[in-house]
Scaffold this active site. Structure first.
Site, mmCIF file in Angstrom:
data_model
loop_
_atom_site.group_PDB
_atom_site.id
_atom_site.type_symbol
_atom_site.label_atom_id
_atom_site.label_comp_id
_atom_site.label_asym_id
_atom_site.label_seq_id
_atom_site.Cartn_x
_atom_site.Cartn_y
_atom_site.Cartn_z
ATOM 1 N N LYS A 282 11.170 -14.358 -12.996
ATOM 2 C CA LYS A 282 10.967 -13.226 -13.824
ATOM 3 C C LYS A 282 9.768 -13.472 -14.887
ATOM 4 O O LYS A 282 8.872 -12.717 -14.856
ATOM 5 C CB LYS A 282 12.142 -12.748 -14.813
ATOM 6 C CG LYS A 282 13.300 -11.972 -14.128
ATOM 7 C CD LYS A 282 12.774 -10.395 -13.519
ATOM 8 C CE LYS A 282 12.270 -10.681 -12.098
ATOM 9 N NZ LYS A 282 13.096 -10.591 -11.181
ATOM 10 N N LYS B 131 5.599 -4.067 -4.978
ATOM 11 C CA LYS B 131 7.084 -3.807 -4.943
ATOM 12 C C LYS B 131 7.680 -4.103 -3.540
ATOM 13 O O LYS B 131 8.812 -4.874 -3.317
ATOM 14 C CB LYS B 131 7.347 -2.636 -5.481
ATOM 15 C CG LYS B 131 8.976 -2.091 -5.686
ATOM 16 C CD LYS B 131 9.520 -2.821 -7.070
ATOM 17 C CE LYS B 131 11.001 -2.773 -6.996
ATOM 18 N NZ LYS B 131 11.415 -3.907 -7.690
ATOM 19 N N GLU C 293 6.495 -14.056 -13.118
ATOM 20 C CA GLU C 293 5.600 -12.785 -12.284
ATOM 21 C C GLU C 293 5.163 -11.854 -13.376
ATOM 22 O O GLU C 293 4.127 -11.089 -12.911
ATOM 23 C CB GLU C 293 6.642 -12.263 -11.485
ATOM 24 C CG GLU C 293 7.822 -11.708 -11.634
ATOM 25 C CD GLU C 293 8.804 -11.187 -10.607
ATOM 26 O OE1 GLU C 293 8.056 -10.965 -9.477
ATOM 27 O OE2 GLU C 293 10.050 -11.048 -10.468
ATOM 28 N N TRP D 3 -2.806 -2.499 -1.558
ATOM 29 C CA TRP D 3 -2.627 -4.093 -1.854
ATOM 30 C C TRP D 3 -3.311 -4.666 -0.859
ATOM 31 O O TRP D 3 -2.903 -4.807 0.498
ATOM 32 C CB TRP D 3 -1.277 -4.305 -1.984
ATOM 33 C CG TRP D 3 -0.865 -5.549 -2.326
ATOM 34 C CD1 TRP D 3 -0.488 -6.057 -3.445
ATOM 35 C CD2 TRP D 3 -0.512 -6.764 -1.430
ATOM 36 N NE1 TRP D 3 -0.169 -7.295 -3.572
ATOM 37 C CE2 TRP D 3 -0.138 -7.926 -2.348
ATOM 38 C CE3 TRP D 3 -0.490 -7.000 0.227
ATOM 39 C CZ2 TRP D 3 0.419 -9.169 -1.543
ATOM 40 C CZ3 TRP D 3 -0.181 -8.260 0.613
ATOM 41 C CH2 TRP D 3 0.010 -9.331 -0.275
ATOM 42 N N CYS E 93 0.704 -1.237 0.213
ATOM 43 C CA CYS E 93 -0.136 0.314 0.039
ATOM 44 C C CYS E 93 0.861 1.244 -0.110
ATOM 45 O O CYS E 93 1.921 1.376 0.718
ATOM 46 C CB CYS E 93 -0.976 0.051 1.107
ATOM 47 S SG CYS E 93 -2.023 -1.283 1.524
ATOM 48 N N ARG F 192 3.582 0.152 -5.025
ATOM 49 C CA ARG F 192 3.360 -0.442 -3.683
ATOM 50 C C ARG F 192 2.243 -1.541 -3.630
ATOM 51 O O ARG F 192 2.047 -2.113 -2.614
ATOM 52 C CB ARG F 192 3.525 0.531 -2.588
ATOM 53 C CG ARG F 192 4.864 1.358 -2.497
ATOM 54 C CD ARG F 192 4.735 2.292 -1.522
ATOM 55 N NE ARG F 192 4.586 1.925 -0.207
ATOM 56 C CZ ARG F 192 5.596 1.127 0.492
ATOM 57 N NH1 ARG F 192 6.833 1.560 -0.001
ATOM 58 N NH2 ARG F 192 5.640 0.967 1.593
ATOM 59 N N HIS G 236 16.400 -36.265 -12.411
ATOM 60 C CA HIS G 236 15.752 -36.788 -11.248
ATOM 61 C C HIS G 236 14.062 -36.179 -11.155
ATOM 62 O O HIS G 236 13.825 -36.176 -10.207
ATOM 63 C CB HIS G 236 16.406 -36.262 -10.119
ATOM 64 C CG HIS G 236 17.860 -36.729 -10.123
ATOM 65 N ND1 HIS G 236 18.117 -38.141 -9.483
ATOM 66 C CD2 HIS G 236 18.960 -36.116 -10.216
ATOM 67 C CE1 HIS G 236 19.436 -38.061 -9.610
ATOM 68 N NE2 HIS G 236 19.981 -36.849 -10.078
ATOM 69 N N ASN H 254 -1.081 1.637 6.025
ATOM 70 C CA ASN H 254 -0.432 0.750 5.188
ATOM 71 C C ASN H 254 0.142 -0.180 6.266
ATOM 72 O O ASN H 254 0.854 0.131 7.306
ATOM 73 C CB ASN H 254 0.817 1.323 4.419
ATOM 74 C CG ASN H 254 1.839 0.462 4.048
ATOM 75 O OD1 ASN H 254 1.460 -0.650 3.615
ATOM 76 N ND2 ASN H 254 3.046 0.798 3.926
ATOM 77 N N GLY H 255 -0.360 -1.503 6.051
ATOM 78 C CA GLY H 255 0.070 -2.514 7.208
ATOM 79 C C GLY H 255 -1.090 -3.324 7.616
ATOM 80 O O GLY H 255 -2.009 -3.579 6.704
ATOM 81 N N GLU I 227 15.996 -17.377 -11.032
ATOM 82 C CA GLU I 227 15.788 -15.855 -11.257
ATOM 83 C C GLU I 227 15.036 -15.775 -12.543
ATOM 84 O O GLU I 227 14.277 -14.888 -12.685
ATOM 85 C CB GLU I 227 17.009 -15.238 -11.146
ATOM 86 C CG GLU I 227 16.856 -13.483 -11.425
ATOM 87 C CD GLU I 227 15.645 -12.869 -10.465
ATOM 88 O OE1 GLU I 227 15.245 -13.513 -9.511
ATOM 89 O OE2 GLU I 227 15.510 -11.834 -10.798
#
Ligand code: F6R
Length: 617
Positions: free
Chosen positions: A494, A612, A497, A75, A2, A27, A513, A101-102, A490
């Site tokens: 990428k 983010k 997402e 968010w 947020c 955010r 395996h 925010n939280g 990584e």
């Protein structure tokens, strides 16, 4: 998560808040809202969706005038993203308004208590509980807003950055923080104040900012200034005004279609900025104050434990190879979220390195606190200057990547690896684990990396063509060995997402395996096969894939012919030391995921469900 923005001053608040929210959309972006006081009325407009949707909505709903206001981009944590759950939230009387925010963890019990006293709730949020708790305290105790906020916050368990005001006293805004960031911008002569989750919303108006520390609150009064207090014991705290170094150009797209693409292309500069003044090749030294001042701690450490999340965790995995290989120091790499809850064996002889772009990731912050409570020495590697993790660490080194706004991390990753490589080399030298000529060779090669990243970026058009061929598949595999195994992870992250295509990264040898069962003529497999990294072994893995008809996209060293003969496509990167190769091999993987996402018309900079800065656990 947020983003919060507030304004109180002589200008119109609406455009400042809306533009500020756009800058903070990284955010969170599932809903947005604004509350403005126009001198008589409090006007609230809020909606599910992005800030652009809020603009459309407020156009129809409210007059956009007023010199005091607060805004929010969300968010979701408590309650689905919808209009009602969007912030700001009003108290039952309609006088008090809040953005938050939280997470308030004990909101359910507080809510029941308030309901029993006649309060009603429109939304499913914890935030609406908090604003009514503040109202309840204010009435019951007959205190001013600041005091009511303080008493209420002493009853809540959780994390917050909040801004609250009372429409009957609009010349005063109260803010507080615990676990979520909050900056206050101060205009000339204190005739205007800005509130934001980071400084980006007010950069063009003022460079003077105060960052609240955890457990602090501030009462901001128009033309009268700021008073900061400890939430717990009410003691006054000195107001420390910092001069911001950030420029507006750094947070704009600069001609690129997306922040992610801009940030991918910024890597040569970001890496140079990160080693500048630290890598002194001619003198053959590495200068890092945070390491130098704590050299004994590093050299006497039993082991180094790296804690991080997501992409930063992948940088930690690369660092494990570098530290063990070059400095011969044992390293463990942990997901911060697992570390903090699994009662780890850790003591004063351990060094913990916490890696975080934002410096605000809740799990990483909690892992640091745990490590410190056991006596370990904590070294932070952060990008955001003055962030919570940077402040909570005993010492540290910043990456100088500049602001990273695209939600998918790119330049943060390569600059984290750069800092960690510098530390490993410095420790290797101090321990005598590396010869002088090998050390010099590493410095020379590291210094040349930005130029080689520039070269790697030239494959952009070719990578776009490859992206076009594979954009419609449902699954991807990424394989790498040694230093390039974390790069495979990584690369897969990428792609997942931003394109929402399922992708998995594996150590190449692990393929047989299990994952080999997935391979058929529809499965593209990105294989990192640089010349120095167990090359022959990776070539054997490629042959195994080929005989099962998998489609191979090889990331190879310039001039490679062997993989070229086997693979369906190759993307070349310049040659470098194996230990530095992740800084180059990761570039084509970033571009591949970027182009696939763009071709699929996905929102590259703001992928669904992500934010983010993950300030909730
Ligand atoms: C992936 C990504 C996330 C972050 C993770 C940690 O592209 O951005 O996986 O790496 O949330 O964030 P920081 O580094 O800010 O602690």
């Amino acid at each position: 998560m947020c983003g919060i923005v507030g304004y109180m001053g002589y200008r119109e608040a609406y455009p400042i808040i809306i533009e500020g929210l756009k800058r903070l959309e990284y955010r969170g972006y599932d809903s947005a809202g604004i509350a403005l006081f126009d001198g008589t009325n409090l006007k609230v407009s809020k909606t599910k969706g992005k800030v652009a949707d809020l603009e459309d909505r407020s156009e129809k709903e409210i007059t956009k005038t007023g010199h005091v206001g607060i805004g929010h981009t969300r968010w979701a944590t408590h309650g689905v993203p919808n209009d009602v759950n969007s912030h700001p939230h009003l108290s039952n009387s309609g006088d008090l308004v809040i953005i938050h925010n939280g997470i308030i963890e004990n909101y359910e019990s507080l809510k029941q208590e308030l309901i029993s006293r006649g309060y009603t709730f429109q939304s499913d949020t914890d935030t609406e509980v908090l604003i009514n708790l503040i109202e309840d305290v204010k009435k019951k105790e007959n205190v001013k807003l600041g005091k009511a906020v303080q008493i209420a916050l002493n009853q809540v368990i959780g994390a917050y950055a909040i801004a609250v005001f009372d429409k009957t006293k609009p010349e005063e805004v109260v803010v507080a923080r615990l676990g979520s960031p909050l900056a206050i911008g101060i205009g000339a002569n204190e005739n205007e104040f800005f509130i934001a989750s980071d400084a980006s919303p007010f950069l063009e108006y003022t460079k003077n900012a105060v960052y609240l520390e955890d457990e602090e609150m501030a009462v901001i009064r128009f033309k009268k200034g700021i008073k900061i207090r400890k939430i717990k014991d009410d003691s006054l705290v000195d107001t420390y005004v910092q001069e911001l170094q950030l420029n507006l150009e750094e947070i704009e797209k600069g001609g690129y279609d997306h922040f992610m693409l801009k940030e991918i292309h910024e890597q040569p500069k970001a890496i140079t900025d990160t080693y500048r003044g630290r890598l002194l090749r001619r003198e053959a030294i590495i200068k890092m104050a945070g390491v130098e001042d704590n050299m004994k701690k590093f050299l006497n450490a039993n082991r180094i434990i790296i804690v991080a999340c997501g992409t930063s965790w992948h940088a930690g995995l690369v660092a494990e190879y570098i530290f063990e290989d070059l400095a011969r120091i044992p390293v463990e790499v942990e997901y911060a979220s697992e570390f903090r809850y699994r009662n780890p064996v850790i003591n004063e002889s351990d060094v913990v390195i916490a890696i975080s772009q934002s410096g605000e990731t809740a799990d990483t912050l909690a892992a640091i606190k745990l490590a410190k409570s056991k006596g370990a020495f904590v070294f932070g590697v952060c990008n955001v200057v003055g962030s919570s993790i940077a402040r909570a660490s005993d010492a540290g080194a910043y990456t100088h990547a500049g602001p990273e706004i695209g939600v998918a991390s790119t330049k943060a990753f390569t600059t984290q690896i750069t800092v960690l490589t510098l530390i490993a080399l410095r420790l290797a030298r101090a321990k005598g684990a590396i010869t002088s000529s090998d050390f010099r060779h590493h410095l020379l090669e590291l210094e040349m990396i930005p130029q080689k990243v520039e070269e790697a970026l030239k494959s952009d058009a070719h990578i776009k063509m490859v992206a076009d061929i594979y954009k419609d598949v449902s699954n991807f595999l990424y394989l790498g060995r040694g230093y390039n195994f974390p790069v495979a992870l990584e690369g897969a992250l990428k792609l997942k997402e931003i394109s929402y295509i399922h992708a998995e990264g594996y150590p190449a040898a692990e393929m047989k395996h299990g994952p080999i069962a997935l391979i058929d003529e529809n499965m593209p497999i990105v294989v990192i096969a640089t010349k120095k990294g167990h090359y022959e072994k990776v070539v054997s893995n490629i042959q195994e894939i080929k005989s099962r008809k998998g489609k191979i996209i090889g990331i190879v060293t310039e001039g490679d012919t062997q993989v070229r003969d086997l693979a369906d496509h190759v993307i070349e990167v310049p040659e470098t030391l194996e230990s530095l190769s992740p800084l180059l091999t990761t570039i084509p993987l970033q571009l591949l995921s970027y182009h696939i996402a763009v071709l699929l018309d996905k929102n590259v900079d703001q992928p669904r469900n992500l934010a983010k800065s993950v300030t909730v656990e």
